[in-house]
Design an enzyme around this catalytic site. Structure first.
Site, PDB file in Angstrom:
ATOM      1  N   ASP A   1       0.818  -1.210   0.000  1.00 21.87           N
ATOM      2  CA  ASP A   1       0.000   0.000   0.000  1.00 21.87           C
ATOM      3  C   ASP A   1       0.852   1.260   0.000  1.00 21.87           C
ATOM      4  O   ASP A   1       0.511   2.257  -0.631  1.00 21.87           O
ATOM      5  CB  ASP A   1      -0.936   0.009   1.210  1.00 21.87           C
TER       6      ASP A   1
ATOM      7  N   GLU B   1      -8.346 -29.796 -18.966  1.00 25.21           N
ATOM      8  CA  GLU B   1      -8.395 -28.584 -18.136  1.00 25.21           C
ATOM      9  C   GLU B   1      -9.587 -28.662 -17.187  1.00 25.21           C
ATOM     10  O   GLU B   1     -10.643 -29.157 -17.579  1.00 25.21           O
ATOM     11  CB  GLU B   1      -8.594 -27.348 -19.035  1.00 25.21           C
TER      12      GLU B   1
ATOM     13  N   LYS C   1     -12.928 -27.612 -15.613  1.00 25.01           N
ATOM     14  CA  LYS C   1     -14.008 -26.758 -16.107  1.00 25.01           C
ATOM     15  C   LYS C   1     -14.527 -25.940 -14.922  1.00 25.01           C
ATOM     16  O   LYS C   1     -15.312 -26.432 -14.115  1.00 25.01           O
ATOM     17  CB  LYS C   1     -15.115 -27.605 -16.724  1.00 25.01           C
TER      18      LYS C   1
ATOM     19  N   ASP D   1     -16.462 -23.377 -12.715  1.00 24.28           N
ATOM     20  CA  ASP D   1     -17.837 -22.920 -12.774  1.00 24.28           C
ATOM     21  C   ASP D   1     -17.926 -21.442 -12.420  1.00 24.28           C
ATOM     22  O   ASP D   1     -18.171 -21.060 -11.288  1.00 24.28           O
ATOM     23  CB  ASP D   1     -18.692 -23.753 -11.819  1.00 24.28           C
TER      24      ASP D   1
ATOM     25  N   ARG E   1     -19.696 -13.393 -21.940  1.00 26.76           N
ATOM     26  CA  ARG E   1     -19.997 -14.194 -23.121  1.00 26.76           C
ATOM     27  C   ARG E   1     -21.324 -13.785 -23.770  1.00 26.76           C
ATOM     28  O   ARG E   1     -21.439 -13.769 -24.987  1.00 26.76           O
ATOM     29  CB  ARG E   1     -20.046 -15.669 -22.721  1.00 26.76           C
TER      30      ARG E   1
ATOM     31  N   TYR F   1      -7.865 -19.690 -20.354  1.00 27.46           N
ATOM     32  CA  TYR F   1      -7.804 -21.012 -20.974  1.00 27.46           C
ATOM     33  C   TYR F   1      -7.770 -20.986 -22.492  1.00 27.46           C
ATOM     34  O   TYR F   1      -7.863 -22.035 -23.120  1.00 27.46           O
ATOM     35  CB  TYR F   1      -8.935 -21.916 -20.488  1.00 27.46           C
TER      36      TYR F   1
ATOM     37  N   LYS G   1     -18.795 -33.845 -17.810  1.00 33.07           N
ATOM     38  CA  LYS G   1     -19.569 -33.171 -16.759  1.00 33.07           C
ATOM     39  C   LYS G   1     -19.665 -34.015 -15.495  1.00 33.07           C
ATOM     40  O   LYS G   1     -19.888 -35.219 -15.559  1.00 33.07           O
ATOM     41  CB  LYS G   1     -20.985 -32.902 -17.273  1.00 33.07           C
TER      42      LYS G   1
ATOM     43  N   CYS H   1     -34.080 -19.260  24.225  1.00 36.20           N
ATOM     44  CA  CYS H   1     -32.846 -19.842  23.690  1.00 36.20           C
ATOM     45  C   CYS H   1     -32.994 -21.366  23.658  1.00 36.20           C
ATOM     46  O   CYS H   1     -33.362 -21.976  24.668  1.00 36.20           O
ATOM     47  CB  CYS H   1     -31.655 -19.442  24.552  1.00 36.20           C
TER      48      CYS H   1
ATOM     49  N   CYS I   1     -30.234 -22.716  26.482  1.00 35.50           N
ATOM     50  CA  CYS I   1     -30.314 -22.435  27.920  1.00 35.50           C
ATOM     51  C   CYS I   1     -31.689 -21.929  28.350  1.00 35.50           C
ATOM     52  O   CYS I   1     -31.903 -21.630  29.523  1.00 35.50           O
ATOM     53  CB  CYS I   1     -29.239 -21.430  28.317  1.00 35.50           C
TER      54      CYS I   1
ATOM     55  N   CYS J   1     -29.563 -14.753  22.206  1.00 35.16           N
ATOM     56  CA  CYS J   1     -29.654 -15.237  23.573  1.00 35.16           C
ATOM     57  C   CYS J   1     -28.766 -14.317  24.401  1.00 35.16           C
ATOM     58  O   CYS J   1     -27.577 -14.207  24.137  1.00 35.16           O
ATOM     59  CB  CYS J   1     -29.135 -16.676  23.674  1.00 35.16           C
TER      60      CYS J   1
ATOM     61  N   CYS K   1     -24.463 -19.025  28.627  1.00 37.44           N
ATOM     62  CA  CYS K   1     -25.171 -20.042  27.838  1.00 37.44           C
ATOM     63  C   CYS K   1     -24.156 -21.044  27.292  1.00 37.44           C
ATOM     64  O   CYS K   1     -23.137 -20.658  26.713  1.00 37.44           O
ATOM     65  CB  CYS K   1     -25.922 -19.362  26.702  1.00 37.44           C
TER      66      CYS K   1
HETATM   67  S1  IVH Z   1     -13.296 -23.728 -23.662  1.00 36.30           S
HETATM   68  C1  IVH Z   1     -13.922 -24.561 -26.944  1.00 36.30           C
HETATM   69  N1  IVH Z   1     -12.141 -24.244 -21.382  1.00 36.30           N
HETATM   70  O1  IVH Z   1     -17.462 -23.841 -20.037  1.00 36.30           O
HETATM   71  C2  IVH Z   1     -14.517 -23.286 -26.543  1.00 36.30           C
HETATM   72  N2  IVH Z   1     -14.401 -23.501 -21.372  1.00 36.30           N
HETATM   73  O2  IVH Z   1     -19.684 -25.018 -21.816  1.00 36.30           O
HETATM   74  C3  IVH Z   1     -15.359 -23.392 -25.331  1.00 36.30           C
HETATM   75  N3  IVH Z   1     -15.355 -23.250 -19.137  1.00 36.30           N
HETATM   76  O3  IVH Z   1     -18.641 -21.031 -21.800  1.00 36.30           O
HETATM   77  C4  IVH Z   1     -14.758 -22.883 -24.092  1.00 36.30           C
HETATM   78  N4  IVH Z   1     -13.563 -23.869 -18.013  1.00 36.30           N
HETATM   79  O4  IVH Z   1     -17.626 -20.700 -19.469  1.00 36.30           O
HETATM   80  C5  IVH Z   1     -13.268 -23.843 -22.010  1.00 36.30           C
HETATM   81  N5  IVH Z   1     -10.992 -24.709 -19.413  1.00 36.30           N
HETATM   82  C6  IVH Z   1     -12.102 -24.306 -20.035  1.00 36.30           C
HETATM   83  C7  IVH Z   1     -13.261 -23.939 -19.322  1.00 36.30           C
HETATM   84  C8  IVH Z   1     -14.412 -23.549 -20.037  1.00 36.30           C
HETATM   85  C9  IVH Z   1     -14.807 -23.447 -17.921  1.00 36.30           C
HETATM   86  C10 IVH Z   1     -16.753 -22.831 -19.387  1.00 36.30           C
HETATM   87  C11 IVH Z   1     -16.889 -21.606 -20.247  1.00 36.30           C
HETATM   88  C12 IVH Z   1     -17.702 -22.008 -21.430  1.00 36.30           C
HETATM   89  C13 IVH Z   1     -18.374 -23.253 -20.943  1.00 36.30           C
HETATM   90  C14 IVH Z   1     -18.626 -24.188 -22.083  1.00 36.30           C
END
Ligand code: IVH
Length: 671
Positions: A36, A117, A119, A121, A140, A227, A315, A411, A414, A429, A434
């Site tokens: 900082d 890779e 995936k 979320d 997207r 990615y 998946k 409570c 107690c 409480c 307690c």
């Molecule tokens: S590749 C090939 N790589 O999954 C082009 N997607 O269902 C498609 N996602 O919209 C994307 N990790 O939000 C890719 N290592 C990864 C990913 C990834 C998460 C998500 C992404 C995409 C969705 C596809």
């Protein structure tokens, strides 16, 4: 170049390097205060010389003006989605389709290499860099058109504002996400502020990224995994693996567990491994993405509809499930706050049977209108406490047989009459003795982040309280191996381990001890601020409301609350006993900007004979010095060991003083 311009450039380089160490290497060499201080210095220079501000200056991450709406953005190249595979058979089907497709093009029996890779979320984003500078970031959206979220993306520490050795234009693709821990903390904070909680980390990330005011995004910790690459000019890649390496070299966070594999079987094995490990990863993953590595093969395979043929998503089963809410019960928190939780029809989620889930607080519960008997959706991911995220869609059709549940009048532990203080989202409480409250307080005391006593958790705390072996935190430090070993289910070895952990906890820093004490209004961050400002427990106990209120993040109302608790006789007795037990009640090292090496800047290089670099850094920091990573004219000392290279040359060129370990120790007064 003016002195100010030079200094600004140097500060930017240093800040960028520290940022990278902090976010990408997880190996910071300076503390937050020092970071900082550097940032403040740069801000001041830029304030005095606005012409020196650059678009990629670290000062530009935060402080952008709120936008009035999210603009629509057409992606330079469409963003695809992925076809799914849920089993080895479906995976084999995918490979077969690729082979058949290539065979139609005259390529028989194609062999593939695969990049696997996680995936993540979160939500997919595209970030355009033009001539190395971050120009625009967008969600997207529908794949063709997304929303401009540049102002918020800039606040994410792991998103580079500029890249070295850059092509004319490149669109970097990745996933913005919130870690499970940050998600849980955010929901807890929102619950205690009386705000609606988020359903899952993805919604929290999306909600944050779509804020109009970047200050809100800056307060919530988002991260990025890069990615891939979309459109680009002036660079091309021959494989996915090469693309990831290119991104990594330019400072983008690329998951280090991504692998390049030579066969289908290895790819499937890896998917199953990720699935197994899913619960111990710090962020939510909903599958594995398998991509054909070779760019030429990718090109030939092309796209069907929205899905590229060359990639597939393996998946995992969902981390949310439907089940019945059997009852709503209440637990007592460390400040007497009553927390509603759901008793569920047991259901398996992600390999674990869930029976209880948090309902956050009364308001959240009634906002969702949850009632016993309802079908509900629960979420359990990683280490996150299972939570009831919503009633199932048809729950509203219940035919008047159920009623909303209100907070209890007594409570549940107690039986003291409960109170609902103004400004509190929790009914409380009020009984300080307690048993429920005591349990919560002690469980907090030994938890990670507080005293971090390994092997001592809620279950054991409850047992110790029930057996009358302890009443408060100080009693923990008089426990003996014999006492513990005599407990049900406990061996001599585990007992020894716990005593050793308790002993080790005496070295936890003052800030952690303050947090562990369980003072309402003193969280981890405030604990640190108080420790840094007031330095010792004596100073803290002697401080008046004004002094405490001036601590960053406290303010008059919380200041009042903290002061009152510190003045309490029971609290003072506890502090006295913990102090006698040998816990840390003083802040280590001098305050920022003080100490024998105050304002001296050090760079370390090469291997020192006895100290590791971390140990040497710690000693310098403890004496008030700064440790930076690159040598410049502003460097006061270079500490050089065996095999020192270019840094030593540069120091000599710039006539910076060079120390060996002995000289450093002498300077520290340890020689
Ligand atoms: S590749 C090939 N790589 O999954 C082009 N997607 O269902 C498609 N996602 O919209 C994307 N990790 O939000 C890719 N290592 C990864 C990913 C990834 C998460 C998500 C992404 C995409 C969705 C596809």
């Amino acid at each position: 170049m003016s002195a100010a311009a030079k200094r600004a450039e140097q500060l930017r380089a240093e800040l960028r390097e520290h940022n990278e160490r902090y976010y990408l290497q997880d190996d910071p060499s300076i503390g937050d205060d020092q970071y900082d201080a550097l940032l403040d210095e740069l801000r001041e220079i830029e304030r005095q010389h606005p012409e020196l501000v650059t678009a990629d200056s670290p000062t530009q991450r935060i402080g952008a003006e709120p936008v009035s709406a999210l603009e629509k953005v057409t992606h330079p190249q469409a963003m695809f989605s992925l076809a799914n595979a849920r089993s080895a058979e479906e995976f084999d089907g995918w490979v077969l389709r690729m082979r058949n497709h290539l065979a139609r093009e005259g390529i028989e029996n194609a062999a593939f290499q695969y990049v696997c890779e996680p995936k993540v979320d979160g939500l997919a984003i595209s970030i355009v860099y033009r001539n190395g500078l971050l120009e625009r970031g967008a969600t997207r959206g529908n794949g063709e058109v997304g929303e401009d979220v540049t102002h918020n993306l800039r606040t994410i520490g792991t998103v580079p504002l500029s890249i070295d050795d850059a092509p004319a234009m490149i669109e970097v693709r990745g996933e913005v996400y919130m870690s499970l821990e940050d998600f849980q903390k955010l929901n807890e904070r929102r619950a205690s502020d009386g705000k609606p909680t988020f359903m899952n980390p993805r919604n929290a990330a999306a909600g944050t990224l779509r804020q109009l005011d970047p200050r809100l995004a800056a307060e919530r910790p988002l991260s990025l995994w890069a990615y891939g690459v979309g459109a680009c000019e002036g660079v091309s890649f021959s494989s996915q693996w090469e693309t990831l390496e290119w991104l990594r070299q330019r400072g983008f966070p690329v998951n280090s567990e991504i692998e390049l594999l030579g066969s289908e079987q290895e790819a499937i094995d890896r998917c199953l491994e990720w699935q197994q490990r899913r619960g111990s990863i710090s962020f939510e993953i909903d599958g594995v993405v398998i991509k054909v590595d070779d760019a030429e093969q990718q090109r030939r395979l092309g796209v069907v509809g929205r899905d590229p043929r060359w990639a597939v998503a393996w998946k995992f089963p969902p981390t949310t499930k439907l089940t019945q809410l059997k009852a709503i019960e209440w637990s007592v928190g460390k400040f007497g706050d009553l927390h509603p939780f759901a008793v569920l029809e047991p259901v398996e989620v992600g390999g674990v049977v869930v029976q209880y889930a948090t309902l956050h607080n009364e308001e959240d519960m009634s906002r969702k209108d949850l009632r016993p008997g309802d079908e509900v959706i629960i979420l359990r991911a990683g280490d996150v406490i299972p939570q009831v995220v919503s009633p199932a869609p048809h729950a509203a059709e219940r035919k008047g047989r159920s009623r909303p549940v209100g907070a209890p009048k007594k409570c549940p532990v107690c039986s003291a009459a409960t109170v609902k203080p103004e400004n509190s989202v929790f009914t409380k409480c009020p009984n300080r003795d307690c048993e429920g409250r005591r349990e919560a307080l002690l469980t907090h005391f030994v938890s990670r982040g507080a005293m971090d006593v390994d092997g001592l958790g809620e279950k054991l705390v409850v047992m110790l309280l029930q057996k009358g072996l302890i009443e408060n935190a100080a009693d923990l430090y008089s426990l003996t191996v014999t006492q513990l070993a005599a407990l049900e289910g406990m061996g001599e070895l585990s007992a020894q381990g716990i005593i050793a952990s308790l002993e080790a906890s005496k070295q936890r820093p003052f800030a952690s001890v303050l947090f562990a004490l369980g003072i309402e209004g003193v969280g981890e961050v405030t604990g640190r601020s108080l420790a840094q400002r007031l330095r010792t427990i004596d100073a803290l106990l002697a401080a008046d409301v004004d002094e405490i209120s001036q601590t960053p993040g406290v303010g008059p109302i919380v200041g009042e609350l903290i002061t009152a608790q510190l003045a309490d006789a029971q609290m003072r007795r506890l502090v006295g006993r913990l102090r006698a037990a040998g816990l840390q009640f003083e802040q280590d090292g001098p305050p920022p900007g003080e100490g024998p090496l105050a304002d001296k800047s050090f760079v370390l290089t090469g291997t020192l004979p006895t100290l590791t670099r971390e140990q040497a850094s710690e000693k310098i920091l403890a004496a008030g010095g700064r440790v930076t990573s690159s040598v410049s004219k502003k460097t006061d000392y270079l500490v050089a060991g065996e095999a020192a290279g270019s840094k030593l040359e540069k120091a000599e060129r710039l006539a910076v003083a060079v120390l060996d370990e002995t000289a450093l120790l002498a300077l520290l007064g340890e020689g």
